[in-house]
Write an enzyme that holds these catalytic residues in place. Sequence first.
Site, PDB file in Angstrom:
ATOM      1  N   HIS A  97      19.072 -10.066  26.168  1.00 21.96           N
ATOM      2  CA  HIS A  97      19.324 -10.904  24.991  1.00 21.96           C
ATOM      3  C   HIS A  97      20.709 -11.515  25.155  1.00 21.96           C
ATOM      4  CE1 HIS A  97      20.432 -12.247  21.123  1.00 21.96           C
ATOM      5  NE2 HIS A  97      21.240 -11.243  20.901  1.00 21.96           N
ATOM      6  N   ASN A 130      24.226 -17.782  21.118  1.00 23.29           N
ATOM      7  CA  ASN A 130      23.305 -16.669  20.850  1.00 23.29           C
ATOM      8  C   ASN A 130      22.229 -17.186  19.893  1.00 23.29           C
ATOM      9  OD1 ASN A 130      22.071 -14.407  19.678  1.00 23.29           O
ATOM     10  ND2 ASN A 130      23.935 -13.179  19.704  1.00 23.29           N
ATOM     11  N   CYS A 168      17.996  -9.740  16.755  1.00 20.15           N
ATOM     12  CA  CYS A 168      18.122  -9.991  18.201  1.00 20.15           C
ATOM     13  C   CYS A 168      17.058  -9.264  19.017  1.00 20.15           C
ATOM     14  CB  CYS A 168      19.509  -9.593  18.685  1.00 20.15           C
ATOM     15  SG  CYS A 168      20.807 -10.475  17.808  1.00 20.15           S
TER      16      CYS A 168
HETATM   17  N1  ACO Z   1      38.543 -18.461  17.084  1.00 16.26           N
HETATM   18  C1  ACO Z   1      39.822 -18.064  17.127  1.00 16.26           C
HETATM   19  N2  ACO Z   1      40.234 -16.845  16.702  1.00 16.26           N
HETATM   20  C2  ACO Z   1      39.289 -16.023  16.219  1.00 16.26           C
HETATM   21  C3  ACO Z   1      37.942 -16.379  16.153  1.00 16.26           C
HETATM   22  C4  ACO Z   1      37.575 -17.659  16.603  1.00 16.26           C
HETATM   23  N3  ACO Z   1      36.319 -18.082  16.591  1.00 16.26           N
HETATM   24  N4  ACO Z   1      37.257 -15.338  15.630  1.00 16.26           N
HETATM   25  C5  ACO Z   1      38.137 -14.363  15.377  1.00 16.26           C
HETATM   26  N5  ACO Z   1      39.371 -14.777  15.718  1.00 16.26           N
HETATM   27  C6  ACO Z   1      40.632 -14.047  15.630  1.00 16.26           C
HETATM   28  C7  ACO Z   1      40.617 -13.007  14.545  1.00 16.26           C
HETATM   29  O1  ACO Z   1      40.945 -13.562  13.305  1.00 16.26           O
HETATM   30  C8  ACO Z   1      41.663 -12.043  15.040  1.00 16.26           C
HETATM   31  O2  ACO Z   1      42.931 -12.568  14.732  1.00 16.26           O
HETATM   32  P1  ACO Z   1      44.157 -11.602  14.306  1.00 16.26           P
HETATM   33  O3  ACO Z   1      44.378 -10.735  15.493  1.00 16.26           O
HETATM   34  O4  ACO Z   1      45.250 -12.565  14.022  1.00 16.26           O
HETATM   35  O5  ACO Z   1      43.658 -10.838  13.119  1.00 16.26           O
HETATM   36  C9  ACO Z   1      41.523 -12.088  16.562  1.00 16.26           C
HETATM   37  O6  ACO Z   1      40.834 -13.325  16.848  1.00 16.26           O
HETATM   38  C10 ACO Z   1      40.716 -10.943  17.123  1.00 16.26           C
HETATM   39  O7  ACO Z   1      39.548 -10.789  16.302  1.00 16.26           O
HETATM   40  P2  ACO Z   1      38.434  -9.780  16.633  1.00 16.26           P
HETATM   41  O8  ACO Z   1      37.323  -9.921  15.670  1.00 16.26           O
HETATM   42  O9  ACO Z   1      39.077  -8.430  16.801  1.00 16.26           O
HETATM   43  O10 ACO Z   1      38.002 -10.368  18.021  1.00 16.26           O
HETATM   44  P3  ACO Z   1      37.263  -9.664  19.181  1.00 16.26           P
HETATM   45  O11 ACO Z   1      38.136  -9.570  20.354  1.00 16.26           O
HETATM   46  O12 ACO Z   1      36.552  -8.435  18.751  1.00 16.26           O
HETATM   47  O13 ACO Z   1      36.159 -10.768  19.499  1.00 16.26           O
HETATM   48  C11 ACO Z   1      33.835 -11.109  19.094  1.00 16.26           C
HETATM   49  C12 ACO Z   1      35.217 -11.109  18.505  1.00 16.26           C
HETATM   50  C13 ACO Z   1      33.745 -12.233  20.114  1.00 16.26           C
HETATM   51  C14 ACO Z   1      32.826 -11.327  17.996  1.00 16.26           C
HETATM   52  C15 ACO Z   1      33.621  -9.761  19.801  1.00 16.26           C
HETATM   53  O14 ACO Z   1      33.941  -8.683  18.957  1.00 16.26           O
HETATM   54  C16 ACO Z   1      32.228  -9.584  20.270  1.00 16.26           C
HETATM   55  O15 ACO Z   1      31.767 -10.294  21.127  1.00 16.26           O
HETATM   56  N6  ACO Z   1      31.533  -8.605  19.735  1.00 16.26           N
HETATM   57  C17 ACO Z   1      30.137  -8.415  20.065  1.00 16.26           C
HETATM   58  C18 ACO Z   1      29.359  -8.950  18.966  1.00 16.26           C
HETATM   59  C19 ACO Z   1      28.336  -9.900  19.423  1.00 16.26           C
HETATM   60  O16 ACO Z   1      28.138 -10.234  20.555  1.00 16.26           O
HETATM   61  N7  ACO Z   1      27.650 -10.333  18.457  1.00 16.26           N
HETATM   62  C20 ACO Z   1      26.614 -11.236  18.705  1.00 16.26           C
HETATM   63  C21 ACO Z   1      25.593 -11.083  17.686  1.00 16.26           C
HETATM   64  S1  ACO Z   1      24.922  -9.515  17.707  1.00 16.26           S
HETATM   65  C22 ACO Z   1      23.955  -9.487  18.968  1.00 16.26           C
HETATM   66  O17 ACO Z   1      23.403 -10.475  19.349  1.00 16.26           O
HETATM   67  C23 ACO Z   1      23.864  -8.205  19.612  1.00 16.26           C
END
Ligand code: ACO
Length: 347
Positions: A274, A304, A114
């Site tokens: 980003h 992204n 990224c």
């Molecule tokens: N659809 C539905 N449910 C989902 C999905 C999905 N696509 N993905 C995960 N879940 C579920 C999980 O299984 C979990 O279920 P459970 O509670 O029954 O176990 C629940 O949702 C919560 O999962 P988490 O992974 O804890 O979800 P979180 O609230 O952390 O959101 C996310 C996930 C969106 C990835 C978040 O952590 C985030 O945005 N993190 C930043 C990472 C990022 O932006 N990465 C981009 C690439 S890196 C970069 O560019 C910097």
Amino acid sequence: MPRSIIAGIGMHVPENVFSNQDLTKYMDTSDEWIQERTGIQQRRYADRKAETTTTMGIEAAKIAIERAGLTEQDIDFIIFATLSPDYYFPGCGVLVQREMKMKEIGALDIRNQCSGFVYAISVADQFIKSGMYKNILVIGSEKHSFGLDFSTKGRNISVIFGDGAGAVVLQATDDAERGILSTHLHSDGNGAEILAMYNPGTHGNHWHHFADFDNDDMGKAFMTHAMIDNDQNFPTMDGQAVFKKAIEKFPEVIMEALRINGLNPSDIDMLIPHQANLRISQMVQKMLKLPSEKVYNNIQRYGNTTAASIPIALCEAWQEGKIKEGSLVCLAAFGSGFTWASALIRW
Ligand code: ACO
């Protein structure tokens, strides 16, 4: 000492629009979940056969070169940032050189995910400041759709990423009022495995016990059937750990750039973060007390796109007239590695 200006900018995204609803055909997810957590409504996916990371990069590059008033033959050096190259090796840079029928100039590939585009800009800026090159083509391009797990198991990652490309021509100028003011690059390898794709790779089982490599396994390399059977050919991410580090490092590296140039957040005319996640951008905006019109977001439409996200956003902001001559533009990135970076530009 010469400075670098962005003499031309271009972008290219595939025609194929894939909505959140479309993803529900492959995995257990919902439009509501994706929008609430990431802000993403749709993304573009490249044609599986006809489009590659390189071909998309070339489409963006053609526009950037034309807008700079140049031809392919004027380019002195190519820098290509991507995590989804056409080949494991060689890199995409040489494919650009070949397909665009350029002179036998140098071509460098950058693997900083990224942060790749800002790292690439920084490298190009040093070559220009040193007087070595006058016109450098910098491309950020990704074809993520080829390497994601579209089953429910991979949904936390696959819903986030999209395909596309952006490119700029960095050009030497003697105009002391314009150009790149400074760039700032950082890394913390303690987070290397938090957002990563381990295979194909030469790690054996040194860092992780994912693969069954023994010293008598001569001939087994990079990818085994077991890796594929165990879905170890896909990226892995601890989303919450990435989120926490991102909202710490984005403001830090932006403030570093401002401080070194004797400027304040209120001096920024356009912040191009980003496009990691809309929630991350909104938190950064709040921390820096910036009004919405000074932060450009298009993750809603493209997801992204990693190394391509900043040049695509920069290109759209410029096309929409939101960046003008004299504008203070800040590019900021954070991603896998972890790596993070910023660039401050007087347009
Ligand atoms: N659809 C539905 N449910 C989902 C999905 C999905 N696509 N993905 C995960 N879940 C579920 C999980 O299984 C979990 O279920 P459970 O509670 O029954 O176990 C629940 O949702 C919560 O999962 P988490 O992974 O804890 O979800 P979180 O609230 O952390 O959101 C996310 C996930 C969106 C990835 C978040 O952590 C985030 O945005 N993190 C930043 C990472 C990022 O932006 N990465 C981009 C690439 S890196 C970069 O560019 C910097």
